[in-house]
Motif scaffolding. Sequence first.
Motif, PDB file in Angstrom:
ATOM      1  N   UNK A 104       9.381   4.249  -3.815  1.00 21.49           N
ATOM      2  CA  UNK A 104      10.124   3.902  -2.613  1.00 21.49           C
ATOM      3  C   UNK A 104      11.458   4.660  -2.559  1.00 21.49           C
ATOM      4  N   UNK A 105      11.854   5.023  -1.340  1.00 23.06           N
ATOM      5  CA  UNK A 105      13.171   5.593  -1.098  1.00 23.06           C
ATOM      6  C   UNK A 105      13.754   4.918   0.144  1.00 23.06           C
ATOM      7  N   UNK A 106      14.949   5.292   0.550  1.00 25.29           N
ATOM      8  CA  UNK A 106      15.619   4.589   1.646  1.00 25.29           C
ATOM      9  C   UNK A 106      14.924   4.776   2.986  1.00 25.29           C
ATOM     10  N   UNK A 107      14.130   5.839   3.139  1.00 21.62           N
ATOM     11  CA  UNK A 107      13.452   6.086   4.414  1.00 21.62           C
ATOM     12  C   UNK A 107      12.042   5.506   4.441  1.00 21.62           C
ATOM     13  N   UNK A 108      11.636   4.795   3.394  1.00 27.41           N
ATOM     14  CA  UNK A 108      10.274   4.255   3.336  1.00 27.41           C
ATOM     15  C   UNK A 108      10.077   3.173   4.388  1.00 27.41           C
ATOM     16  N   UNK A 109       8.892   3.182   5.009  1.00 27.18           N
ATOM     17  CA  UNK A 109       8.572   2.153   5.989  1.00 27.18           C
ATOM     18  C   UNK A 109       7.619   1.134   5.366  1.00 27.18           C
ATOM     19  N   UNK A 110       6.986   0.328   6.206  1.00 28.39           N
ATOM     20  CA  UNK A 110       6.100  -0.725   5.718  1.00 28.39           C
ATOM     21  C   UNK A 110       4.639  -0.257   5.692  1.00 28.39           C
ATOM     22  N   UNK A 120      -0.245   0.218   9.844  1.00 24.40           N
ATOM     23  CA  UNK A 120      -0.961  -0.214   8.639  1.00 24.40           C
ATOM     24  C   UNK A 120      -0.166  -1.378   8.030  1.00 24.40           C
ATOM     25  N   UNK A 121      -0.248  -2.519   8.712  1.00 18.38           N
ATOM     26  CA  UNK A 121       0.534  -3.683   8.326  1.00 18.38           C
ATOM     27  C   UNK A 121      -0.300  -4.949   8.481  1.00 18.38           C
ATOM     28  N   UNK A 122       0.114  -5.990   7.778  1.00 17.14           N
ATOM     29  CA  UNK A 122      -0.623  -7.257   7.783  1.00 17.14           C
ATOM     30  C   UNK A 122      -0.592  -7.932   9.143  1.00 17.14           C
ATOM     31  N   UNK A 123       0.292  -7.514  10.038  1.00 13.82           N
ATOM     32  CA  UNK A 123       0.352  -8.097  11.375  1.00 13.82           C
ATOM     33  C   UNK A 123      -0.861  -7.719  12.222  1.00 13.82           C
ATOM     34  N   UNK A 124      -1.531  -6.628  11.847  1.00 18.69           N
ATOM     35  CA  UNK A 124      -2.722  -6.170  12.573  1.00 18.69           C
ATOM     36  C   UNK A 124      -3.928  -6.931  12.024  1.00 18.69           C
ATOM     37  N   UNK A 125      -4.705  -7.540  12.908  1.00 18.29           N
ATOM     38  CA  UNK A 125      -5.827  -8.388  12.474  1.00 18.29           C
ATOM     39  C   UNK A 125      -6.764  -7.664  11.517  1.00 18.29           C
ATOM     40  N   UNK A 126      -6.936  -6.377  11.724  1.00 18.99           N
ATOM     41  CA  UNK A 126      -7.835  -5.595  10.883  1.00 18.99           C
ATOM     42  C   UNK A 126      -7.409  -5.593   9.426  1.00 18.99           C
ATOM     43  N   UNK A 127      -6.091  -5.717   9.198  1.00 22.52           N
ATOM     44  CA  UNK A 127      -5.572  -5.655   7.830  1.00 22.52           C
ATOM     45  C   UNK A 127      -5.159  -7.026   7.318  1.00 22.52           C
ATOM     46  N   UNK A 128      -5.730  -8.055   7.893  1.00 28.10           N
ATOM     47  CA  UNK A 128      -5.534  -9.432   7.426  1.00 28.10           C
ATOM     48  C   UNK A 128      -6.921 -10.065   7.378  1.00 28.10           C
ATOM     49  N   UNK A 129      -7.644  -9.808   6.266  1.00 24.58           N
ATOM     50  CA  UNK A 129      -9.069 -10.143   6.206  1.00 24.58           C
ATOM     51  C   UNK A 129      -9.455 -10.770   4.868  1.00 24.58           C
ATOM     52  N   UNK A 154       0.850  -1.190   0.000  1.00 24.27           N
ATOM     53  CA  UNK A 154       0.000   0.000   0.000  1.00 24.27           C
ATOM     54  C   UNK A 154       0.890   1.246   0.000  1.00 24.27           C
ATOM     55  N   UNK A 155       0.251   2.411  -0.176  1.00 23.32           N
ATOM     56  CA  UNK A 155       0.983   3.672  -0.101  1.00 23.32           C
ATOM     57  C   UNK A 155       2.060   3.814  -1.150  1.00 23.32           C
ATOM     58  N   UNK A 156       3.209   4.372  -0.741  1.00 23.57           N
ATOM     59  CA  UNK A 156       4.283   4.652  -1.694  1.00 23.57           C
ATOM     60  C   UNK A 156       4.855   3.379  -2.304  1.00 23.57           C
ATOM     61  N   UNK A 157       4.824   2.275  -1.560  1.00 26.25           N
ATOM     62  CA  UNK A 157       5.304   1.010  -2.123  1.00 26.25           C
ATOM     63  C   UNK A 157       4.406   0.580  -3.278  1.00 26.25           C
ATOM     64  N   UNK A 158       3.092   0.733  -3.107  1.00 26.32           N
ATOM     65  CA  UNK A 158       2.168   0.393  -4.186  1.00 26.32           C
ATOM     66  C   UNK A 158       2.379   1.301  -5.393  1.00 26.32           C
ATOM     67  N   UNK A 159       2.700   2.560  -5.149  1.00 27.14           N
ATOM     68  CA  UNK A 159       2.907   3.525  -6.248  1.00 27.14           C
ATOM     69  C   UNK A 159       4.285   3.382  -6.892  1.00 27.14           C
ATOM     70  N   UNK A 160       5.135   2.517  -6.351  1.00 27.98           N
ATOM     71  CA  UNK A 160       6.519   2.346  -6.816  1.00 27.98           C
ATOM     72  C   UNK A 160       7.298   3.648  -6.668  1.00 27.98           C
ATOM     73  N   UNK A 193      15.787  -3.401   6.791  1.00 31.63           N
ATOM     74  CA  UNK A 193      15.844  -1.953   6.624  1.00 31.63           C
ATOM     75  C   UNK A 193      14.534  -1.276   6.322  1.00 31.63           C
ATOM     76  N   UNK A 194      13.430  -2.025   6.290  1.00 34.72           N
ATOM     77  CA  UNK A 194      12.115  -1.430   6.044  1.00 34.72           C
ATOM     78  C   UNK A 194      11.382  -1.333   7.384  1.00 34.72           C
ATOM     79  N   UNK A 195      11.415  -0.152   7.984  1.00 36.31           N
ATOM     80  CA  UNK A 195      10.897   0.035   9.340  1.00 36.31           C
ATOM     81  C   UNK A 195       9.405  -0.268   9.415  1.00 36.31           C
ATOM     82  N   UNK A 196       8.971  -0.727  10.590  1.00 34.07           N
ATOM     83  CA  UNK A 196       7.544  -0.974  10.780  1.00 34.07           C
ATOM     84  C   UNK A 196       6.796   0.348  10.716  1.00 34.07           C
ATOM     85  N   UNK A 197       5.557   0.295  10.281  1.00 32.16           N
ATOM     86  CA  UNK A 197       4.734   1.495  10.116  1.00 32.16           C
ATOM     87  C   UNK A 197       4.298   2.020  11.479  1.00 32.16           C
ATOM     88  N   UNK A 198       4.560   3.293  11.742  1.00 33.01           N
ATOM     89  CA  UNK A 198       4.174   3.876  13.031  1.00 33.01           C
ATOM     90  C   UNK A 198       2.666   3.904  13.196  1.00 33.01           C
TER      91      UNK A 198
END
Length: 617
Positions: free
Chosen positions: A360-366, A407-416, A352-358, A399-404
Amino acid sequence: MNDTLLPNVTSFLKSISPFNQLPDEVLDAIASEASILYLAAQDSLPIEPESKHYLYILRSGEVEQRNPDGSLRSRLGTKDIFGFSLHQSQDHPSYRVNALKNSLLYRFNYTELLRAVADYPRVSEQLALSANQRLNSSINVKFSGEKSLFFQKISTVASHNIVVAPSAMSIKEVAYQMRHEHACSCCVIVDQEQLQGMVTDKDMTKRVVALGVDTSQPISTIMTRSPHTIAQDELVLSAMQMMMQYQIQNIPVLNDQQQVMGVITPQQLVHKHSIQAVFLIEKITHCQSLDELEKQAVERQAIFEAMAESDLPGQVIGQVMSLIYDTFTQQLLGMAETVFGKPPCDYVWIAAGSHARKEIHLASDQDNALILDDTATESDQMFFHHVAMYVCKGLDQCGYAVCSGRFMATVARWCQRVEIWQHYYRKWAKNPEYEMLLNLTVYLDIRPIYGNQALFEKVDQYRLQQVTHNHKLMAALVRNTLRTRPPLGIFNHVVLEKNGANQNKLNIKRSAIGCLVDLARIYTLYEGGDPLNTEERIQFAKDQGVINEQSALDLLGTYQFINQLRYSHHLKCLRNGEPVSNYLDPNQFGSFDRQHLKDAFRIISGFQDAIKMKFGC
């Protein structure tokens, strides 16, 4: 001008870009034609006749520009350049210039100035009347050496020597055309201009000769159905990644109408360009443990540095960094399936987000999520929770930091399941309140990375249905993006971060890049467009007639300039051993850098005002 003042003016011009690129004799000639103006605090610059066009440089003091409606256009300080024309035009609406402090200005006849620098294209471009042209003049693009091939578009290297046959053609006839008519290694099977399958010379050996198949049978009986394809505008590096990921060697290339326009093969690349395809992406695909993957993160940084140093376009850098991110994710998911066993149901991992838009830069998170088949049970969801924990932890190690914002698949809400994701988009689109709008903004841009793409398409098509021509939603998105306005004042006064470690720094992501991403997204989604990349969205908006050609050029030029500025800053952070961030120190900007930024901010602000009117916000 008094001759005694000439050395002083010349010396001052030497300290300002682009004038510092001119020889002394040209600077002396320009300085000799300068007029010196003094404005006391609260005075206004007189409006000259419409036939006169001037460029002004602020020697000392502060001034502000006000639009006809009284709104702030810009605040300027020492060494800032403005003018070109104070009269109404497409690029420069009429405005008033008022002194905030006692101010000294140099004024130059714009027409005569351009004549004086005509033999210096680099300088004249940066003094152009069009803000877009000035921004483009500051964008450096270099493609050199063999490795530059991988950053070019597929269309530049694709082979057009390919057999195209209908599915009813016999195996024997196809083999004859491949061997004698075209002397090529593959044939694409096309019915009614739509790709049906593909056959290679190896297929002929394995599926026909070795098995004794009757060659009078139609080619459709032995073809590879629904082969992997690639768009002509993708990077060559994308094709290399696909070849390594799926262990294939022939990829049909499709144009914008989804018609085959050629083929790309690794043999062709080696033959034409003498390049060995040894990349970080290939190394990642051979890693079998988290420790091995983590070691590749250093090379990821080295690749970024090489691209930034070469001044590659920001879009190319973003695409390459996204390809690397994709490969890390895909390898981790494959490893997770080895650790936890066969998945209990179909699924697809999405970015999702910038990763989906392609982008990405070195400071991009998950920013990611999981879409599960509608048959998934609670037990199945627990299985995928463990998979998500494994993958997200692995990405963090790489090197891809967790999203503050989590908004990640580890959260039950986003694994549906699919139906739940469709429910989300329906709810978000109908009730764009703050929390729902925040969720939607993150997951408005989604792209499949690994798994069953058909599940993704069900959700993605539903997403587009919910947002297309949804005026209420777009108005909410506009109000949300207008919460952040680009800074129009003097940098060291009113526009910078005021708190925390980044006090008095310019947040280039929030102040500019985020605004441009939002504008392009709103323009595209309202029209039902499916492009994700910001530059592609701007082009889509132009093609649909939502914005005109000049507006598209202004947006693209601004976005490209701002992105290159960010990537240059990231490179500087790495060289100085500092954490990569989006906070820029205005004290590091030269006078013309500030001028370019002010041009960019004015363009963004103008489009924000236009989109506000369009949706009645």
